[in-house]
Design a protein around this motif. Sequence first.
Motif, PDB file in Angstrom:
ATOM      1  N   THR A 208      24.197  63.692   2.169  1.00 35.87           N
ATOM      2  CA  THR A 208      24.033  62.450   2.927  1.00 35.87           C
ATOM      3  C   THR A 208      25.170  61.477   2.621  1.00 35.87           C
ATOM      4  O   THR A 208      25.683  60.804   3.525  1.00 35.87           O
ATOM      5  CB  THR A 208      22.679  61.790   2.602  1.00 35.87           C
ATOM      6  OG1 THR A 208      21.615  62.698   2.946  1.00 35.87           O
ATOM      7  CG2 THR A 208      22.495  60.498   3.373  1.00 35.87           C
ATOM      8  N   THR A 212      27.754  59.813   5.358  1.00 31.84           N
ATOM      9  CA  THR A 212      27.589  58.384   5.673  1.00 31.84           C
ATOM     10  C   THR A 212      28.552  57.480   4.912  1.00 31.84           C
ATOM     11  O   THR A 212      28.751  56.331   5.305  1.00 31.84           O
ATOM     12  CB  THR A 212      26.157  57.911   5.344  1.00 31.84           C
ATOM     13  OG1 THR A 212      25.909  58.106   3.941  1.00 31.84           O
ATOM     14  CG2 THR A 212      25.125  58.685   6.170  1.00 31.84           C
ATOM     15  N   VAL A 227      16.104  53.259   7.913  1.00 29.81           N
ATOM     16  CA  VAL A 227      16.633  54.407   8.652  1.00 29.81           C
ATOM     17  C   VAL A 227      16.044  54.403  10.060  1.00 29.81           C
ATOM     18  O   VAL A 227      14.821  54.405  10.223  1.00 29.81           O
ATOM     19  CB  VAL A 227      16.287  55.731   7.947  1.00 29.81           C
ATOM     20  CG1 VAL A 227      16.875  56.912   8.725  1.00 29.81           C
ATOM     21  CG2 VAL A 227      16.798  55.729   6.512  1.00 29.81           C
ATOM     22  N   ASP A 228      16.899  54.363  11.056  1.00 32.79           N
ATOM     23  CA  ASP A 228      16.458  54.457  12.448  1.00 32.79           C
ATOM     24  C   ASP A 228      16.703  55.898  12.906  1.00 32.79           C
ATOM     25  O   ASP A 228      17.829  56.268  13.242  1.00 32.79           O
ATOM     26  CB  ASP A 228      17.245  53.479  13.315  1.00 32.79           C
ATOM     27  CG  ASP A 228      16.678  53.368  14.734  1.00 32.79           C
ATOM     28  OD1 ASP A 228      16.165  54.384  15.238  1.00 32.79           O
ATOM     29  OD2 ASP A 228      16.773  52.282  15.331  1.00 32.79           O
ATOM     30  N   PHE A 229      15.640  56.699  12.886  1.00 33.58           N
ATOM     31  CA  PHE A 229      15.780  58.120  13.204  1.00 33.58           C
ATOM     32  C   PHE A 229      16.094  58.334  14.687  1.00 33.58           C
ATOM     33  O   PHE A 229      16.732  59.325  15.045  1.00 33.58           O
ATOM     34  CB  PHE A 229      14.505  58.866  12.810  1.00 33.58           C
ATOM     35  CG  PHE A 229      14.320  58.990  11.323  1.00 33.58           C
ATOM     36  CD1 PHE A 229      14.853  60.055  10.630  1.00 33.58           C
ATOM     37  CD2 PHE A 229      13.617  58.023  10.616  1.00 33.58           C
ATOM     38  CE1 PHE A 229      14.699  60.173   9.262  1.00 33.58           C
ATOM     39  CE2 PHE A 229      13.452  58.128   9.240  1.00 33.58           C
ATOM     40  CZ  PHE A 229      13.992  59.203   8.559  1.00 33.58           C
ATOM     41  N   ARG A 231      17.865  56.180  16.775  1.00 38.96           N
ATOM     42  CA  ARG A 231      19.254  55.802  17.057  1.00 38.96           C
ATOM     43  C   ARG A 231      20.244  56.502  16.128  1.00 38.96           C
ATOM     44  O   ARG A 231      21.446  56.411  16.316  1.00 38.96           O
ATOM     45  CB  ARG A 231      19.413  54.284  16.919  1.00 38.96           C
ATOM     46  CG  ARG A 231      18.589  53.487  17.930  1.00 38.96           C
ATOM     47  CD  ARG A 231      18.684  51.999  17.638  1.00 38.96           C
ATOM     48  NE  ARG A 231      20.057  51.500  17.752  1.00 38.96           N
ATOM     49  CZ  ARG A 231      20.602  51.074  18.880  1.00 38.96           C
ATOM     50  NH1 ARG A 231      19.889  51.087  19.997  1.00 38.96           N
ATOM     51  NH2 ARG A 231      21.830  50.644  18.910  1.00 38.96           N
ATOM     52  N   ARG A 232      19.721  57.167  15.124  1.00 39.72           N
ATOM     53  CA  ARG A 232      20.529  57.877  14.124  1.00 39.72           C
ATOM     54  C   ARG A 232      21.535  56.926  13.448  1.00 39.72           C
ATOM     55  O   ARG A 232      22.738  57.075  13.552  1.00 39.72           O
ATOM     56  CB  ARG A 232      21.271  59.068  14.751  1.00 39.72           C
ATOM     57  CG  ARG A 232      20.345  60.207  15.143  1.00 39.72           C
ATOM     58  CD  ARG A 232      21.137  61.404  15.638  1.00 39.72           C
ATOM     59  NE  ARG A 232      21.927  61.068  16.816  1.00 39.72           N
ATOM     60  CZ  ARG A 232      22.899  61.826  17.309  1.00 39.72           C
ATOM     61  NH1 ARG A 232      23.213  62.974  16.727  1.00 39.72           N
ATOM     62  NH2 ARG A 232      23.562  61.448  18.393  1.00 39.72           N
ATOM     63  N   GLU A 233      20.964  55.964  12.745  1.00 38.34           N
ATOM     64  CA  GLU A 233      21.783  55.024  11.994  1.00 38.34           C
ATOM     65  C   GLU A 233      20.988  54.460  10.826  1.00 38.34           C
ATOM     66  O   GLU A 233      19.748  54.426  10.856  1.00 38.34           O
ATOM     67  CB  GLU A 233      22.294  53.890  12.889  1.00 38.34           C
ATOM     68  CG  GLU A 233      21.192  53.096  13.552  1.00 38.34           C
ATOM     69  CD  GLU A 233      21.718  52.084  14.578  1.00 38.34           C
ATOM     70  OE1 GLU A 233      22.797  52.344  15.141  1.00 38.34           O
ATOM     71  OE2 GLU A 233      21.040  51.063  14.805  1.00 38.34           O
ATOM     72  N   ASN A 264      23.655  64.731  13.326  1.00 37.60           N
ATOM     73  CA  ASN A 264      22.442  65.548  13.285  1.00 37.60           C
ATOM     74  C   ASN A 264      22.187  66.159  11.915  1.00 37.60           C
ATOM     75  O   ASN A 264      21.037  66.331  11.508  1.00 37.60           O
ATOM     76  CB  ASN A 264      22.534  66.655  14.336  1.00 37.60           C
ATOM     77  CG  ASN A 264      22.424  66.101  15.752  1.00 37.60           C
ATOM     78  OD1 ASN A 264      21.730  65.114  15.992  1.00 37.60           O
ATOM     79  ND2 ASN A 264      23.124  66.731  16.697  1.00 37.60           N
ATOM     80  N   LEU A 267      20.546  63.594   9.848  1.00 36.53           N
ATOM     81  CA  LEU A 267      19.194  63.432  10.389  1.00 36.53           C
ATOM     82  C   LEU A 267      18.270  64.507   9.843  1.00 36.53           C
ATOM     83  O   LEU A 267      17.144  64.215   9.401  1.00 36.53           O
ATOM     84  CB  LEU A 267      19.229  63.492  11.918  1.00 36.53           C
ATOM     85  CG  LEU A 267      17.873  63.428  12.633  1.00 36.53           C
ATOM     86  CD1 LEU A 267      17.206  62.081  12.397  1.00 36.53           C
ATOM     87  CD2 LEU A 267      18.055  63.684  14.135  1.00 36.53           C
ATOM     88  N   ASP A 268      18.746  65.741   9.840  1.00 40.13           N
ATOM     89  CA  ASP A 268      17.945  66.844   9.308  1.00 40.13           C
ATOM     90  C   ASP A 268      17.689  66.678   7.815  1.00 40.13           C
ATOM     91  O   ASP A 268      16.575  66.958   7.335  1.00 40.13           O
ATOM     92  CB  ASP A 268      18.654  68.180   9.562  1.00 40.13           C
ATOM     93  CG  ASP A 268      18.713  68.534  11.041  1.00 40.13           C
ATOM     94  OD1 ASP A 268      17.917  67.966  11.814  1.00 40.13           O
ATOM     95  OD2 ASP A 268      19.553  69.381  11.408  1.00 40.13           O
ATOM     96  N   SER A 271      15.093  63.845   7.260  1.00 36.69           N
ATOM     97  CA  SER A 271      13.781  64.298   7.727  1.00 36.69           C
ATOM     98  C   SER A 271      13.183  65.311   6.763  1.00 36.69           C
ATOM     99  O   SER A 271      11.988  65.262   6.438  1.00 36.69           O
ATOM    100  CB  SER A 271      13.906  64.922   9.126  1.00 36.69           C
ATOM    101  OG  SER A 271      14.422  63.978  10.053  1.00 36.69           O
TER     102      SER A 271
END
Length: 395
Positions: A208, A212, A227-229, A231-233, A264, A267-268, A271
């Motif tokens: 991560t 980032t 974390v905005d899942f 909007r991915r930010e 992505n 994101l994975d 999650s």
Amino acid sequence: MTVQKRERGGQIRWVGRYRGPDGKERSKTFDTKGAAKDWVGDREQEMRRGEWIDPDMGRVTVGEVAQRWEKLAGKEGTRANRHYLTQQLGRLDGIPVAQLRTPHINEWVSELGAGRPWAENRPVTVSTIRTLCAQLSGALHLAVEEGMIAKTPRIPRPPKPPQSISRSELVTVGEVRALAEAARDGIKGAKPGKGVRASPTLARMILTAAGTGLRPGELAGLRVRSVDFLRREVAVLEQAGLLATDGRRPLKTRASRRVVPFGNDVLDLLSEELREFPVGDQSESVFRSARGLMWTAGTTSNAFLRLREHLGLDSHVTFKSLRHFYASTLIAAGASVTMVAEYLGHASPAITLEVYAHLWPGDDDRARKAVDAVALLSAGGAGPVRDGAGRLALA
């Protein structure tokens, strides 16, 4: 102020006496009258010049001065730097501050860089030495203000290391993956307690960070609600405290407060972490230790260094290398200086250029691409041609 003769057991001694600015009389015994007169004369000159120091104050040790310096810190980050000084004084710790001389400090600086006897002969970086020297200077100036010493001894400071990161110091995709895999699977040490415990969470933190550019404290203090899942930010709003029980603290600078988009893969990772270790409150940390505590910048960086040592990577590889990896990835993709500065949380693009300027394509690279586009060795390439009137034009 007087010099008195004393005779005891047939031996003659000379006692010098003077009364200090505080009204107290002080004395010292000498073998000769001249030595006693010189001592009294020196004290008189010190008082006339305003340089007299209470002998009792001068017996305060460097370690005690450093502890007082720490207590006067107003901000948590400042207090942390001053506390670190108290832990890294080595032989300076017990020296009376009035007896501290530049050779003592030179030896201390040398030990910091070559290997600290009080810390298993492990050295610290040049930037850390500079910080410690600055803090020692502040502590000794406090000693001057409080009448413990007349002036501070000269404190050497190593030259500021170059901020620019060379291409050879950048970690590769393979090295980032190797670090993450080692964290996930663990490494068995040659002796009990010398290995690295398996931590899927640390593995995800490494990946991560590479995706980032977050600093270790920012990543450790990242809340689920930040974390905005969709909007991915991620919103970088705070960082972890110095200790797991300290909670969170403000960011390094105002510019550090930012929103960073992620892809992505990240994101994975996020999650997956929350599926494996679900939280009951959105204010909790995304990444937590095996005991459910918040990671800190220190615990994150130290765990990373153990992985580096076991994998045999170069000493320049630190958790910050993941931040450099992220920046170099953005630059290679054509990101502007302003964009990279914003996502890294730099106070200005000038800081970004100081570190990464050489990673952006230069005039030489653009010249090569322009010539390659002409395709001299094949038909159909772009380049200057003549139009119907015989004038040059670009195809």
